[in-house]
Scaffold this motif. Sequence first.
Motif, PDB file in Angstrom:
ATOM      1  N   ILE A 206      -1.612  -9.541   1.776  1.00 29.39           N
ATOM      2  CA  ILE A 206      -1.362  -9.188   0.386  1.00 29.39           C
ATOM      3  C   ILE A 206      -0.508  -7.929   0.358  1.00 29.39           C
ATOM      4  CG2 ILE A 206      -3.523  -7.892   0.159  1.00 29.39           C
ATOM      5  CD1 ILE A 206      -3.567  -8.833  -2.785  1.00 29.39           C
ATOM      6  N   SER A 207       0.566  -7.984  -0.413  1.00 27.91           N
ATOM      7  CA  SER A 207       1.446  -6.832  -0.596  1.00 27.91           C
ATOM      8  C   SER A 207       1.122  -6.226  -1.956  1.00 27.91           C
ATOM      9  CB  SER A 207       2.912  -7.273  -0.534  1.00 27.91           C
ATOM     10  OG  SER A 207       3.760  -6.163  -0.715  1.00 27.91           O
ATOM     11  N   ILE A 208       0.768  -4.949  -1.944  1.00 27.78           N
ATOM     12  CA  ILE A 208       0.314  -4.280  -3.162  1.00 27.78           C
ATOM     13  C   ILE A 208       1.279  -3.146  -3.498  1.00 27.78           C
ATOM     14  CG2 ILE A 208      -1.556  -2.968  -4.221  1.00 27.78           C
ATOM     15  CD1 ILE A 208      -3.437  -4.295  -2.141  1.00 27.78           C
ATOM     16  N   PRO A 209       1.837  -3.138  -4.714  1.00 30.06           N
ATOM     17  CA  PRO A 209       2.662  -1.997  -5.109  1.00 30.06           C
ATOM     18  C   PRO A 209       1.837  -0.709  -5.038  1.00 30.06           C
ATOM     19  CG  PRO A 209       2.894  -3.791  -6.682  1.00 30.06           C
ATOM     20  CD  PRO A 209       1.757  -4.149  -5.762  1.00 30.06           C
ATOM     21  N   VAL A 210       2.360   0.295  -4.384  1.00 30.95           N
ATOM     22  CA  VAL A 210       1.625   1.553  -4.221  1.00 30.95           C
ATOM     23  C   VAL A 210       1.297   2.159  -5.586  1.00 30.95           C
ATOM     24  CG1 VAL A 210       1.760   3.896  -3.261  1.00 30.95           C
ATOM     25  CG2 VAL A 210       2.569   1.961  -1.939  1.00 30.95           C
ATOM     26  N   SER A 211       2.139   1.900  -6.574  1.00 31.24           N
ATOM     27  CA  SER A 211       1.890   2.435  -7.920  1.00 31.24           C
ATOM     28  C   SER A 211       0.616   1.853  -8.547  1.00 31.24           C
ATOM     29  CB  SER A 211       3.086   2.142  -8.832  1.00 31.24           C
ATOM     30  OG  SER A 211       3.308   0.744  -8.926  1.00 31.24           O
ATOM     31  N   ASN A 212       0.101   0.734  -8.030  1.00 29.35           N
ATOM     32  CA  ASN A 212      -1.142   0.135  -8.541  1.00 29.35           C
ATOM     33  C   ASN A 212      -2.394   0.745  -7.909  1.00 29.35           C
ATOM     34  OD1 ASN A 212       0.470  -1.568  -9.985  1.00 29.35           O
ATOM     35  ND2 ASN A 212      -0.173  -3.438  -8.973  1.00 29.35           N
ATOM     36  N   LEU A 213      -2.216   1.607  -6.920  1.00 26.06           N
ATOM     37  CA  LEU A 213      -3.352   2.151  -6.174  1.00 26.06           C
ATOM     38  C   LEU A 213      -3.688   3.565  -6.626  1.00 26.06           C
ATOM     39  CD1 LEU A 213      -2.256   0.953  -2.622  1.00 26.06           C
ATOM     40  CD2 LEU A 213      -3.973  -0.100  -4.119  1.00 26.06           C
ATOM     41  N   ALA A 214      -4.966   3.909  -6.556  1.00 23.99           N
ATOM     42  CA  ALA A 214      -5.410   5.272  -6.848  1.00 23.99           C
ATOM     43  C   ALA A 214      -4.981   6.199  -5.713  1.00 23.99           C
ATOM     44  CB  ALA A 214      -6.933   5.299  -7.010  1.00 23.99           C
ATOM     45  N   GLU A 215      -5.113   7.481  -5.936  1.00 26.28           N
ATOM     46  CA  GLU A 215      -4.767   8.460  -4.900  1.00 26.28           C
ATOM     47  C   GLU A 215      -5.597   8.243  -3.638  1.00 26.28           C
ATOM     48  OE1 GLU A 215      -4.722  13.137  -4.990  1.00 26.28           O
ATOM     49  OE2 GLU A 215      -3.797  12.294  -6.805  1.00 26.28           O
ATOM     50  N   GLN A 216      -6.860   7.908  -3.826  1.00 24.61           N
ATOM     51  CA  GLN A 216      -7.758   7.566  -2.722  1.00 24.61           C
ATOM     52  C   GLN A 216      -8.137   6.090  -2.891  1.00 24.61           C
ATOM     53  OE1 GLN A 216      -8.605   9.700  -0.119  1.00 24.61           O
ATOM     54  NE2 GLN A 216      -7.007  10.916  -1.106  1.00 24.61           N
TER      55      GLN A 216
END
Length: 118
Positions: free
Chosen positions: A69-79
Amino acid sequence: RIDGSNVTLRSRDGTNGDAAVFELTTSMAWWTGIRIHRANGSPYRIEREHGTGPYNVVTSGMQRGTNLISIPVSNLAEQVKVEFWTAKLFGVHTYMAETVISRDELRGRIVRVDWPTP
């Protein structure tokens, strides 16, 4: 160790600096999965039924036959919380453990989760 298995996470360079890629490999004889949480708390999931069945990726729908799965980093929290789940008594999907990874450490990386049979 998770439920008797030596689960390992290995990271390597990817090709897209704006994404984090997760890959699950498992030979477990029962359902196994990981959840990668979005900034809003809802999870992306990679799971496999039995050690020989197809992998499934679950985002808003289901995609069969892939373990990436490729996840846009902008969709992830800081941690970023990564949870490990497996089937237990009567096949109930059960939370086993978690790890937290900095979003900056995931940018442009491929993280492979190897979950072997104990």
